[in-house]
Scaffold this motif. Structure first.
Motif, short mmCIF file in Angstrom:
data_model
loop_
_atom_site.label_atom_id
_atom_site.label_comp_id
_atom_site.label_asym_id
_atom_site.label_seq_id
_atom_site.Cartn_x
_atom_site.Cartn_y
_atom_site.Cartn_z
N GLU A 109 0.87 -1.18 0.00
CA GLU A 109 0.00 0.00 0.00
C GLU A 109 0.90 1.22 0.00
OE1 GLU A 109 -3.01 0.18 2.96
OE2 GLU A 109 -3.57 -1.94 2.74
N PHE A 110 0.56 2.20 -0.81
CA PHE A 110 1.39 3.40 -0.94
C PHE A 110 0.88 4.49 -0.01
CE2 PHE A 110 2.33 7.53 -2.82
CZ PHE A 110 3.72 7.44 -2.93
N TYR A 111 1.80 5.09 0.73
CA TYR A 111 1.46 6.21 1.61
C TYR A 111 2.30 7.42 1.22
CZ TYR A 111 -1.48 3.93 5.17
OH TYR A 111 -2.50 3.31 5.84
N SER A 112 1.63 8.55 1.11
CA SER A 112 2.30 9.83 0.84
C SER A 112 2.35 10.65 2.12
CB SER A 112 1.51 10.59 -0.23
OG SER A 112 1.74 11.98 -0.16
N ALA A 113 3.54 11.16 2.46
CA ALA A 113 3.67 11.98 3.67
C ALA A 113 2.76 13.20 3.58
CB ALA A 113 5.12 12.41 3.86
N LYS A 114 2.66 13.80 2.39
CA LYS A 114 1.80 14.97 2.21
C LYS A 114 0.36 14.64 2.63
CE LYS A 114 -0.06 18.06 -1.35
NZ LYS A 114 -1.47 17.67 -1.15
N ASP A 115 -0.14 13.52 2.14
CA ASP A 115 -1.51 13.12 2.47
C ASP A 115 -1.61 12.70 3.94
OD1 ASP A 115 -2.13 13.59 -0.15
OD2 ASP A 115 -1.99 11.48 -0.75
N PHE A 116 -0.56 12.05 4.43
CA PHE A 116 -0.55 11.55 5.80
C PHE A 116 -0.65 12.71 6.80
CE2 PHE A 116 1.70 9.30 9.40
CZ PHE A 116 0.73 8.33 9.58
N TYR A 117 0.11 13.77 6.53
CA TYR A 117 0.08 14.94 7.40
C TYR A 117 -1.21 15.74 7.23
CZ TYR A 117 4.93 14.94 9.18
OH TYR A 117 6.10 14.65 9.85
N ALA A 118 -1.66 15.90 5.99
CA ALA A 118 -2.79 16.80 5.71
C ALA A 118 -4.14 16.16 5.99
CB ALA A 118 -2.74 17.27 4.26
N SER A 119 -4.24 14.84 5.94
CA SER A 119 -5.54 14.17 6.03
C SER A 119 -6.05 14.01 7.46
CB SER A 119 -5.45 12.79 5.40
OG SER A 119 -4.58 11.95 6.17
N GLY A 120 -5.17 14.19 8.43
CA GLY A 120 -5.57 13.99 9.81
C GLY A 120 -5.09 12.67 10.39
N GLN A 121 -4.55 11.78 9.56
CA GLN A 121 -4.08 10.50 10.06
C GLN A 121 -2.95 10.64 11.10
OE1 GLN A 121 -3.61 8.80 5.88
NE2 GLN A 121 -3.95 6.93 7.05
N PHE A 122 -2.21 11.73 10.97
CA PHE A 122 -1.05 11.95 11.83
C PHE A 122 -1.38 12.90 12.98
CE2 PHE A 122 3.85 12.43 11.17
CZ PHE A 122 4.08 11.44 12.11
N ASP A 123 -2.59 13.44 13.01
CA ASP A 123 -2.91 14.52 13.94
C ASP A 123 -2.72 14.12 15.40
OD1 ASP A 123 -3.44 16.19 11.89
OD2 ASP A 123 -5.60 16.37 12.23
N GLU A 124 -3.19 12.96 15.77
CA GLU A 124 -3.09 12.55 17.17
C GLU A 124 -1.65 12.53 17.65
OE1 GLU A 124 -4.10 8.72 20.08
OE2 GLU A 124 -4.95 8.81 18.05
N ILE A 125 -0.78 11.98 16.82
CA ILE A 125 0.64 11.90 17.19
C ILE A 125 1.27 13.29 17.18
CG2 ILE A 125 2.89 11.06 16.41
CD1 ILE A 125 1.26 8.97 17.89
N LEU A 126 0.90 14.13 16.24
CA LEU A 126 1.46 15.49 16.18
C LEU A 126 1.04 16.30 17.41
CD1 LEU A 126 0.92 16.23 12.40
CD2 LEU A 126 3.12 15.95 13.54
#
Length: 548
Positions: A140-157
């Motif tokens: 599965e391909f993950y893009s950091a741009k999408d990962f940061y912008a989509s909210g997937q990373f929000d909890e950790i940030l």
């Protein structure tokens, strides 16, 4: 299946050793996310390269090994750090000067110099996915741009903002004093210029999840750490990604090994469980220097695959991943022939040996039969003596040696014949050097030429050699289609001419006849090329026709 799993649990093959370590993570309880996660990272500042192939291939081997010993589902993520700022303009793109104004902007905000995608990052991501798809990797391909912008990373940030001081303490231990003065785990993305800023923080508000900083012009800004307004420095990003995705396994080159404790500490500080990791040694060029994308030393994946099959490259990648290996053009023929040696051995091995055989892991347990009735090294020698410009010439010799073989029934051999012609003409022919024989070598080669034309005379030479060695073994009539009989003739000639070391005799044959210092067994060459043709080659060499 139970026998296979039992054998896999005992196998010393490195993919199974790593798989068993991962299985121990969940010996008591299955993962809450429902699967075991394997990850590989990719920096999309350039095109995919041979290291990318090796990392995904090796990770896939561990993943498949894990699936053999566990019923827990698996997933592989290929993560592209396309939010990274462009530090320098690549030299291998059209109109590179036009990219200068975009330095430090995220790669997904840099215009595509090829004019095909919405950004340079998108272009290189597409190349990565095409690259991985070509080799049939499941991911599965993950893009950091999408990962940061989509909210997937929000909890950790947000947690990173709350635990900023703890994370900074981890990082500052590893930094020089000058660097520590201005360091921050957060890199804001400027709201106006879009550039990734390396600036110190004036304030980090853990409750609000905001950072305050001055930009390069001294203007103060406050940004949320969520929503793609901020990215993490690469070391914190490594560990934070592990925590956010709950990664179970990641491998990387030894240049990361010194940072493992930092990555793990960041992951744990953010509430995650550090994954199993595997640090592999780097590749070296023929001079023992580290292979570098920028310097262009070593072999690229396109170059390797223009001379040999994907399986030969996979075989090279499988071997001793924790040992630095020289990766240069000369090893390609060796890897091809070793791979096929392992294929031929596989069918006769017991289950334990099969699981330790590299071809099991290269072919995911579905191991084909080798159709290489002639070795790659032999094909190169045939190309050398025949001056072949196409594989059809080589097939003329192959069919005489193995009449049952043809391009349809032996597709691997057919491909290898084409590869051998290209490899010889591009890599060997321009640099080979023939030499004249010494007096001893000339006399021996004259005898060998006569023996190749007269099996009865050759038999007498073998009898004479045996007598000189104190043997009176009976010598049967010689079969000149037999590699072993022809090798015995070559051996007898060398002994009768009193070469102190027979290795020097065979080396002389290759240097005088082919302009090379080594090759496959000479008896095998004579069988495939033909005894009479080999005798004619000796005549040509002794008359000076090869050194002119």
């Amino acid at each position: 299946m139970s026998d296979l799993r039992d054998a896999a649990m005992q196998s010393k093959a490195w993919p199974f050793e790593e798989a068993r370590k991962i299985a121990k993570r969940y010996a008591k309880k299955a993962p809450e996310k429902g699967y075991v996660l394997f990850e590989t990272g990719y920096g999309p500042s350039g095109l995919p390269h041979i290291g990318t192939f090796g990392e995904v291939l090796r990770t896939t081997m561990v993943r498949r090994a894990f699936e053999m010993i566990s019923d827990i589902p698996t997933k592989l993520i290929c993560f592209s750090d396309d939010l990274d700022g462009m530090r320098k303009v690549p030299s291998n793109v059209p109109n590179p000067d036009a990219l200068q104004e975009h330095l430090q902007r995220p790669l997904t905000q840099v215009p595509d110099p090829f004019g095909e995608y919405e950004s340079f990052g998108h272009h290189n991501n597409a190349m990565l996915r095409r690259f991985l798809d070509t080799f049939g990797f499941e991911y599965e391909f993950y893009s950091a741009k999408d990962f940061y912008a989509s909210g997937q990373f929000d909890e950790i940030l947000k947690r990173a903002a709350e635990r900023y001081d703890e994370l900074m303490a981890i990082m500052l231990k590893s930094l020089r004093e000058e660097r520590a003065q201005t360091y921050s785990i957060f890199l804001p993305i400027h709201p106006e210029t879009g550039r990734v800023l390396y600036v110190p923080m004036k304030h980090v508000d853990g409750e609000k999840g905001e950072i305050t900083f001055d930009d390069e012009d001294g203007r103060e800004w406050t940004l949320p750490v969520t929503g793609g307004h901020v990215k993490l420095q690469w070391k914190p990003d490594f560990g934070a990604r592990w925590a956010a995705l709950d990664v179970d396994f990641e491998m990387y080159g030894k240049e990361h090994a010194t940072n493992e404790k930092i990555y793990d500490a960041i992951c744990r500080a953010l509430g995650g469980r550090a994954p199993n990791h595997f640090s592999y040694e780097l590749f070296l060029d023929e001079n023992g220097e580290k292979i570098s994308k920028s310097s262009g030393n070593g072999v690229s994946i396109d170059e390797w695959l223009s001379y040999a099959s994907t399986e030969s490259l996979s075989y090279f990648m499988y071997l001793k991943p924790k040992t630095a290996k020289r990766m240069h053009f000369d090893i390609i023929p060796k890897m091809v022939d070793e791979y096929h040696q392992q294929l031929r051995a596989y069918a006769g091995q017991d289950l334990k040996a099969q699981l330790n055989n590299p071809v099991f892991h290269i072919n995911n347990g579905d191991v084909p039969q080798s159709d290489m009735v002639v070795s790659f090294a032999m094909l190169l020698n045939l190309a050398a003596v025949s001056g072949a410009q196409s594989k059809d010439v080589l097939w003329g010799f192959i069919r005489k040696y193995a009449p049952e073989a043809n391009a349809e029934t032996h597709p691997g051999l057919d491909d290898a014949a084409g590869f051998a012609v290209r490899y010889f003409n591009e890599r060997i022919k321009p640099t080979r050097v023939f030499r004249a024989p010494s007096a001893q070598e000339r006399a021996a080669m004259e005898d060998l030429g006569r023996a190749l034309r007269d099996p009865a005379l050759a038999r007498e030479m073998i009898i004479r050699k045996n007598a000189a060695m104190g043997k009176d073994d009976p010598v049967a009539e010689l079969d000149y289609t037999s590699e072993e009989d022809l090798q015995s003739v070559c051996f007898a000639v060398g002994k009768n001419h009193e070469f102190a070391n027979l290795r020097d005799w065979f080396k002389a044959l290759y240097e005088v006849l082919m302009g090379a210092s080594e090759g496959p067994r000479f008896g095998g060459f004579a069988a495939v090329y033909g005894p009479e043709e080999t005798a004619q080659l000796i005549d040509l060499a002794l008359s000076g026709g090869l050194t002119e």
